[in-house]
Design an enzyme around this catalytic site. Sequence first.
Site, PDB file in Angstrom:
ATOM      1  N   GLN A  72      -8.284   7.631  22.740  1.00  0.00           N
ATOM      2  CA  GLN A  72      -9.451   7.563  21.880  1.00  0.00           C
ATOM      3  C   GLN A  72     -10.366   8.754  22.188  1.00  0.00           C
ATOM      4  O   GLN A  72     -10.036   9.598  22.996  1.00  0.00           O
ATOM      5  CB  GLN A  72     -10.175   6.227  22.065  1.00  0.00           C
ATOM      6  CG  GLN A  72      -9.444   5.018  21.502  1.00  0.00           C
ATOM      7  CD  GLN A  72      -9.413   5.001  19.980  1.00  0.00           C
ATOM      8  OE1 GLN A  72     -10.051   5.833  19.307  1.00  0.00           O
ATOM      9  NE2 GLN A  72      -8.661   4.062  19.413  1.00  0.00           N
ATOM     10  N   ASP A  85       2.938   5.090  11.295  1.00  0.00           N
ATOM     11  CA  ASP A  85       2.937   3.876  10.474  1.00  0.00           C
ATOM     12  C   ASP A  85       1.802   3.995   9.494  1.00  0.00           C
ATOM     13  O   ASP A  85       0.804   4.668   9.756  1.00  0.00           O
ATOM     14  CB  ASP A  85       2.745   2.623  11.334  1.00  0.00           C
ATOM     15  CG  ASP A  85       1.275   2.383  11.647  1.00  0.00           C
ATOM     16  OD1 ASP A  85       0.651   1.555  10.967  1.00  0.00           O
ATOM     17  OD2 ASP A  85       0.735   3.048  12.565  1.00  0.00           O
ATOM     18  N   ASP A 107       0.867  -3.883  16.928  1.00  0.00           N
ATOM     19  CA  ASP A 107      -0.481  -3.388  17.157  1.00  0.00           C
ATOM     20  C   ASP A 107      -1.243  -4.469  17.925  1.00  0.00           C
ATOM     21  O   ASP A 107      -0.964  -5.655  17.775  1.00  0.00           O
ATOM     22  CB  ASP A 107      -1.142  -3.103  15.810  1.00  0.00           C
ATOM     23  CG  ASP A 107      -2.473  -2.392  15.942  1.00  0.00           C
ATOM     24  OD1 ASP A 107      -2.945  -2.202  17.066  1.00  0.00           O
ATOM     25  OD2 ASP A 107      -3.041  -2.027  14.900  1.00  0.00           O
TER      26      ASP A 107
END
Length: 375
Positions: A190, A267, A93
């Site tokens: 996003q 995840d 990340d």
Amino acid sequence: MSETFTFKKITEDGHARRGEITMPRGKVRTPAFMPVGTAGSVKAMYMEQVEELGADIILGNTYHLMLRPGAERIARLGGLHVFARWPKPILTDSGGFQVMSLAGLRKLTEKGVTFQSHIDGARYELTPERSIEIQCLLDSDIQMQLDQCVALPASFKEMEKAMELSLRWAERCKTAFGNQPGKAMFGIVQGGDNASLRERSANALKDLDLKGYSIGGLAVGEPQNVMMDMLDVTCSILPEDKPRYLMGVGTPDDILKSVAHGVDMFDCVMPTRAGRHGLAFTRFGKINLRNAKHAEDPRPLDPQSPCPAARDYSRAYLHHLVKAGEPLAGMVITWNNLAFYQQLMQGIRDAIEAHRYADFVAEVTEEWNRGDRAD
């Protein structure tokens, strides 16, 4: 093993996709769940255990590793794979989510974000270029762009501003990443809970022709149906021949529903965090081992599980370990939880290949709802 990064869609059932990512360090069977190894360790687990459970890839975090022990130090010691003794692929990340959550400890500009360490208060600057540099020092196989993630609910203006900044940062990250054979950089879609912003973000990232795409800014407090609506919009735009990664998700139910919308990778800290707090995931549902009713229950968590943690320890013993504050409690329950998640993913992959995914979801959900057999 391939010297390039490739994704192959093997088959599909509705929008659910069974695929395979191939990298120099190994193959990732999708849909895949990545255990979270934030600071170079999957909490309460040996790496050998994680591998034996069937995980093809784990996640590391740029923010935590840059603060301690430092990316340059890890590089000098051979990279994160050598350092953590994990030979298979690693996804990192970018650190953006953690930095954005610091609120009063950080300052955001077009260049990047400056922040104070939560460890010792030291000041750092994280730019798109520095985020990629750190991930390269860690030698991760899949790297994330730096992005700005806003908490929901948020205003349209806030979500639009963060989405547009994330797109500009994605271009800078792509330039910084360059051409790294066998590795990939993923862009992050996003746009909060607004469909038009998600469309704009997904289309712009698609135009960058990246090797994979992440979906960020979800599972941050919005209802599940809103998340699924955003996945509908996003997955309909993202390329069919590239992997799709839904970041930070999540619950078993979220995973089942998201796979049906076309997501390939997941995840979440949930199975490890829950394990450290006495909560076990099983095919019968969740079992809170703190509850007194388990104090004299000789049954294991699941007598038919191939995992020793689920099969060989009594609920009474696990309850005792939890109440006594024994470290073994978190170790055994986390072991059980990660085994459950990997077994769930294998069941998902098998069901898609057999073109019976909807039936599989119904069967799994029915078994979870038999609460009297679990907790």
